[in-house]
Scaffold this active site. Sequence first.
Site, PDB file in Angstrom:
ATOM      1  N   HIS A  21       1.591   4.306  -2.917  1.00 34.13           N
ATOM      2  CA  HIS A  21       1.565   5.764  -2.753  1.00 34.13           C
ATOM      3  C   HIS A  21       2.747   6.410  -3.476  1.00 34.13           C
ATOM      4  O   HIS A  21       2.603   7.431  -4.148  1.00 34.13           O
ATOM      5  CB  HIS A  21       1.631   6.137  -1.266  1.00 34.13           C
TER       6      HIS A  21
ATOM      7  N   GLU B  49      -6.474   7.078  -0.787  1.00 35.08           N
ATOM      8  CA  GLU B  49      -6.279   5.816  -0.070  1.00 35.08           C
ATOM      9  C   GLU B  49      -6.900   4.644  -0.814  1.00 35.08           C
ATOM     10  O   GLU B  49      -6.345   3.540  -0.824  1.00 35.08           O
ATOM     11  CB  GLU B  49      -6.858   5.909   1.347  1.00 35.08           C
TER      12      GLU B  49
ATOM     13  N   HIS C 250       0.836  -1.205   0.000  1.00 35.92           N
ATOM     14  CA  HIS C 250       0.000   0.000   0.000  1.00 35.92           C
ATOM     15  C   HIS C 250       0.871   1.255   0.000  1.00 35.92           C
ATOM     16  O   HIS C 250       0.615   2.203  -0.760  1.00 35.92           O
ATOM     17  CB  HIS C 250      -0.904  -0.029   1.239  1.00 35.92           C
ATOM     18  N   GLU C 251       1.915   1.271   0.828  1.00 32.49           N
ATOM     19  CA  GLU C 251       2.791   2.444   0.904  1.00 32.49           C
ATOM     20  C   GLU C 251       3.622   2.610  -0.372  1.00 32.49           C
ATOM     21  O   GLU C 251       3.830   3.729  -0.842  1.00 32.49           O
ATOM     22  CB  GLU C 251       3.710   2.342   2.125  1.00 32.49           C
TER      23      GLU C 251
END
Length: 301
Positions: free
Chosen positions: A158, A229, A154-155
């Site tokens: 980003h 998100e 997930h990071e």
Amino acid sequence: MGKRITLFLLTNILVLTTIVIVWSIITSIFDIGPSYRSDGGINYLSLMVFSIIVGFTGSFISLGLSRWMAKTMMKVRIIDPNNAVSGQERAVYEKVERLSRAAGLSHTPQVGIYPSHEVNAFATGPSKKRSLVAVSQGLLDSMDDDAVEGVIAHEVAHVANGDMVTMTLLQGIINTFVVFLSRVAAMIVSRFVRSELQWIVQFAAIIIFQILFSILGSFVVSAYSRHREYHADRGGADLAGKDKMTHALHSLKAYINRAEADDHTNDTAIQTMKISNKSAIFKALSSHPPLEERIARLEQR
């Protein structure tokens, strides 16, 4: 997991305030009047140009400082891949490296662990080549390997999506209006005091209004962050697999449920994560949407 946005917003407010103070000192020393003042009034076109310059300068300075600020404030210990002191460090670095390649990044972000019991992770940095992915020790201690990989994916998503740069551009626009409106409001307030006090009143009012308007602007930034998100969740699912990304969100939800159920815990990190009875303002300032919504959207893919 709102460290990325919280640190960026805090840095931005500090940078804007510093610019105002330094600019005011310079104009006072060299007796340089602001170009947007004209015959006791305001030249709005000149003020808008001034606001754009200061607003975007502050935003990009905040972006440039983001990685350094995160490492300093969170006491992040950067992992040296050639000298990892534990198997846990090597495992975290290898996950970030592998997922970064899968995301098409030409450079592996700096990877770090910070000492905290909270279950958290964040990504920040001025560019894809100069980014940072950091996880808390609490996350590594509380989640299994698949959940950790989902969080890291997930990071990394980003970083791959360039979310910090797009956030900077949005913040630059907000800063422009913050600088513009704070000076208009300060000019109006200063007219209600004696002429000899106007300069100091206007100076103080600019700082106060700028901080207040920056806080109001953070509602917009937080709303955009919540929107991004969902994209990072989808990106994480593409990188690590939908099952691991969903498992990571379920693991985080289970952790929060335990925190909410434990009314007598002495763990400060758990206490701060309790989310029952959130006010509307608190929800509007949240950088992340509810986990239930994130899980539902991901499972519907």
